[in-house]
Design a protein around this motif. Structure first.
Motif, mmCIF file in Angstrom:
data_model
loop_
_atom_site.group_PDB
_atom_site.id
_atom_site.type_symbol
_atom_site.label_atom_id
_atom_site.label_comp_id
_atom_site.label_asym_id
_atom_site.label_seq_id
_atom_site.Cartn_x
_atom_site.Cartn_y
_atom_site.Cartn_z
ATOM 1 N N LEU A 185 0.824 -1.217 0.000
ATOM 2 C CA LEU A 185 0.000 0.000 0.000
ATOM 3 C C LEU A 185 0.857 1.266 0.000
ATOM 4 O O LEU A 185 0.575 2.219 -0.733
ATOM 5 N N VAL A 186 1.909 1.270 0.808
ATOM 6 C CA VAL A 186 2.789 2.447 0.828
ATOM 7 C C VAL A 186 3.520 2.580 -0.502
ATOM 8 O O VAL A 186 3.671 3.687 -1.033
ATOM 9 N N PHE A 187 3.957 1.457 -1.076
ATOM 10 C CA PHE A 187 4.634 1.470 -2.360
ATOM 11 C C PHE A 187 3.715 2.034 -3.448
ATOM 12 O O PHE A 187 4.113 2.895 -4.243
ATOM 13 N N MET A 188 2.454 1.580 -3.492
ATOM 14 C CA MET A 188 1.497 2.091 -4.479
ATOM 15 C C MET A 188 1.222 3.575 -4.267
ATOM 16 O O MET A 188 1.105 4.330 -5.238
ATOM 17 N N ALA A 189 1.127 3.997 -3.013
ATOM 18 C CA ALA A 189 0.912 5.416 -2.735
ATOM 19 C C ALA A 189 2.099 6.245 -3.217
ATOM 20 O O ALA A 189 1.913 7.324 -3.805
ATOM 21 N N LEU A 190 3.303 5.754 -3.002
ATOM 22 C CA LEU A 190 4.488 6.467 -3.492
ATOM 23 C C LEU A 190 4.504 6.539 -5.007
ATOM 24 O O LEU A 190 4.842 7.582 -5.582
ATOM 25 N N LEU A 191 4.168 5.452 -5.671
ATOM 26 C CA LEU A 191 4.136 5.457 -7.135
ATOM 27 C C LEU A 191 3.115 6.457 -7.671
ATOM 28 O O LEU A 191 3.317 7.061 -8.721
ATOM 29 N N ALA A 192 2.020 6.641 -6.945
ATOM 30 C CA ALA A 192 0.970 7.551 -7.397
ATOM 31 C C ALA A 192 1.238 9.006 -7.015
ATOM 32 O O ALA A 192 0.995 9.917 -7.813
ATOM 33 N N LEU A 193 1.746 9.233 -5.804
ATOM 34 C CA LEU A 193 1.849 10.604 -5.301
ATOM 35 C C LEU A 193 3.215 11.249 -5.477
ATOM 36 O O LEU A 193 3.300 12.454 -5.718
ATOM 37 N N ALA A 194 4.274 10.499 -5.330
ATOM 38 C CA ALA A 194 5.617 11.086 -5.347
ATOM 39 C C ALA A 194 5.959 11.807 -6.651
ATOM 40 O O ALA A 194 6.594 12.858 -6.613
ATOM 41 N N PRO A 195 5.561 11.298 -7.831
ATOM 42 C CA PRO A 195 5.923 12.019 -9.060
ATOM 43 C C PRO A 195 5.307 13.418 -9.168
ATOM 44 O O PRO A 195 5.761 14.233 -9.958
ATOM 45 N N LYS A 196 4.308 13.704 -8.370
ATOM 46 C CA LYS A 196 3.684 15.031 -8.400
ATOM 47 C C LYS A 196 4.480 16.068 -7.606
ATOM 48 O O LYS A 196 4.181 17.246 -7.655
ATOM 49 N N LEU A 197 5.485 15.607 -6.873
ATOM 50 C CA LEU A 197 6.290 16.495 -6.037
ATOM 51 C C LEU A 197 7.538 16.962 -6.777
ATOM 52 O O LEU A 197 7.933 16.384 -7.790
ATOM 53 N N ARG A 198 8.161 18.002 -6.238
ATOM 54 C CA ARG A 198 9.438 18.460 -6.799
ATOM 55 C C ARG A 198 10.487 17.388 -6.590
ATOM 56 O O ARG A 198 10.361 16.532 -5.704
ATOM 57 N N ARG A 199 11.536 17.427 -7.363
ATOM 58 C CA ARG A 199 12.520 16.334 -7.360
ATOM 59 C C ARG A 199 13.181 16.121 -6.003
ATOM 60 O O ARG A 199 13.499 14.988 -5.650
ATOM 61 N N GLU A 200 13.368 17.171 -5.216
ATOM 62 C CA GLU A 200 13.987 17.014 -3.906
ATOM 63 C C GLU A 200 13.095 16.188 -2.975
ATOM 64 O O GLU A 200 13.542 15.257 -2.315
ATOM 65 N N MET A 201 11.810 16.560 -2.920
ATOM 66 C CA MET A 201 10.873 15.836 -2.055
ATOM 67 C C MET A 201 10.586 14.442 -2.608
ATOM 68 O O MET A 201 10.386 13.501 -1.843
ATOM 69 N N HIS A 202 10.558 14.318 -3.924
ATOM 70 C CA HIS A 202 10.355 13.020 -4.560
ATOM 71 C C HIS A 202 11.471 12.064 -4.133
ATOM 72 O O HIS A 202 11.206 10.935 -3.689
ATOM 73 N N ALA A 203 12.707 12.515 -4.228
ATOM 74 C CA ALA A 203 13.853 11.693 -3.822
ATOM 75 C C ALA A 203 13.825 11.434 -2.317
ATOM 76 O O ALA A 203 14.152 10.330 -1.868
ATOM 77 N N MET A 204 13.417 12.415 -1.529
ATOM 78 C CA MET A 204 13.373 12.261 -0.082
ATOM 79 C C MET A 204 12.347 11.197 0.328
ATOM 80 O O MET A 204 12.609 10.399 1.232
#
Length: 146
Positions: free
Chosen positions: A72-91
């Motif tokens: 569930l956390v992995f799927m949430a990251l795949l869905a939400l993280a790309p919408k963030l700036r690269r610094e927060m995405h990597a974090m």
């Protein structure tokens, strides 16, 4: 005559890319890959916890709940993280990787300090790799350049 709204470009429509899978296969993979990796992670965590002892119902439950949480956390990251700036995405990916490794090490009866130290080392490595990847493949606003 009405004009159609411009579509967003998918992976196969980007110049210089080849997409071997259909859109349906990509949608299925967005669920199947996290579930499969989650099952492996849950089995690993349960095996670390039982430490060569007998497989019990509690051990199976622990493994499946761990797999569910991971997926569930992995799927949430795949869905939400790309919408963030690269610094927060990597974090976010770094935090996910560090926490996942620290949890596995802790299940193997290691000390909390050792689990934390190894988790932080892994998180630093994941952050470096992911930030480099996003920095070289995105502009400052987070739009893919390649």
């Amino acid at each position: 005559m009405a004009h159609a709204a411009p579509r967003s470009r998918g992976p196969a429509e980007r110049p210089g890319t080849t997409d071997l899978l259909s859109a349906r296969a990509h949608r299925a993979a967005k669920v199947a890959v996290p579930v499969l990796i989650g099952l492996v992670y849950g089995y690993w965590a349960a095996a670390n916890r039982r430490d060569s002892g007998p497989v019990t119902g509690g051990n199976l439950l622990f493994g499946f709940l761990t797999a569910l949480a991971f997926a569930l956390v992995f799927m949430a990251l795949l869905a939400l993280a790309p919408k963030l700036r690269r610094e927060m995405h990597a974090m976010l990916w770094a935090a996910f990787g560090g926490i996942a490794v620290g949890f596995l090490v802790n299940q193997a009866d290691r000390s909390v300090l050792w689990s934390t130290a190894l988790g932080l080392v892994v998180a630093a490595g994941v952050f470096g790799v992911m930030f480099y990847r996003f920095y070289t493949h995105e502009d400052a606003a987070g739009h893919r350049t390649t």
